[in-house]
Design a protein around this motif. Sequence first.
Motif, short mmCIF file in Angstrom:
data_model
loop_
_atom_site.label_atom_id
_atom_site.label_comp_id
_atom_site.label_asym_id
_atom_site.label_seq_id
_atom_site.Cartn_x
_atom_site.Cartn_y
_atom_site.Cartn_z
N LYS A 69 38.01 6.20 35.59
CA LYS A 69 37.72 6.32 34.16
C LYS A 69 37.49 4.95 33.53
N THR A 70 38.26 3.97 33.94
CA THR A 70 38.07 2.61 33.42
C THR A 70 36.75 2.03 33.93
N ASP A 73 33.88 3.72 32.20
CA ASP A 73 34.02 3.76 30.75
C ASP A 73 34.03 5.21 30.24
N ARG A 75 35.95 7.80 28.25
CA ARG A 75 37.02 7.75 27.25
C ARG A 75 37.73 9.07 27.00
N ALA A 91 27.48 3.28 35.82
CA ALA A 91 28.38 3.12 34.67
C ALA A 91 27.60 2.72 33.42
#
Length: 137
Positions: A69-70, A73, A75, A91
Motif C-alpha cells: 500500500k505504501t 500509494d 490510501r 505506482a
Amino acid sequence: MKHLLHILLLLTMLAACSREVETAPLYRQYASRPDLTVAQVTGFQLGDTVRVDVVILVADDSAAWQGLKTEFDIRPSEGVTSWLGDIDNPARRVKRSDVPLWRAMAVHEERTLAFYRVATQAEFDALREYQMEIMGD
C-alpha cells in the motif's frame, strides 16, 4: 473424422503450450519477494475475443500488504481501489490515453493487487465490461 478432430485439437494445445511466454518486468520485479505470492497469467480472456496479460501480487500477511500500500500509494484501507498505472512504473498514475498501461486493482480484503496490461482501446473496453460483470455477481 472425429479422430482427426481430436488429433488437431491436441496439436493446437501442444503448440499453445510450447509457445515461449515472456515474463513481464513487473512479475520479475516482485517474484523473488518472500512475503508475496506472485503470478502471471498470459492471455487472460476478456469477453469473446480480447485477451490481456495479468500480474497478480498477494501479500502473505498484513505487514506485506501495508508495504505494498505504501509502495503503490494506496490510501483507502477497504473495498477495492483502482487506478491506471504507467507501464514501466505502475505506482505512477497515468491518463487513459497513455497506452500501453496497467489497469491496477487493489482488493484490500484479500490483500491482492491485480495488474491488467492494456494496450488498445478494445482491451480497455473489454476489461471495463469484465470488471462490471464480476462486480455485479
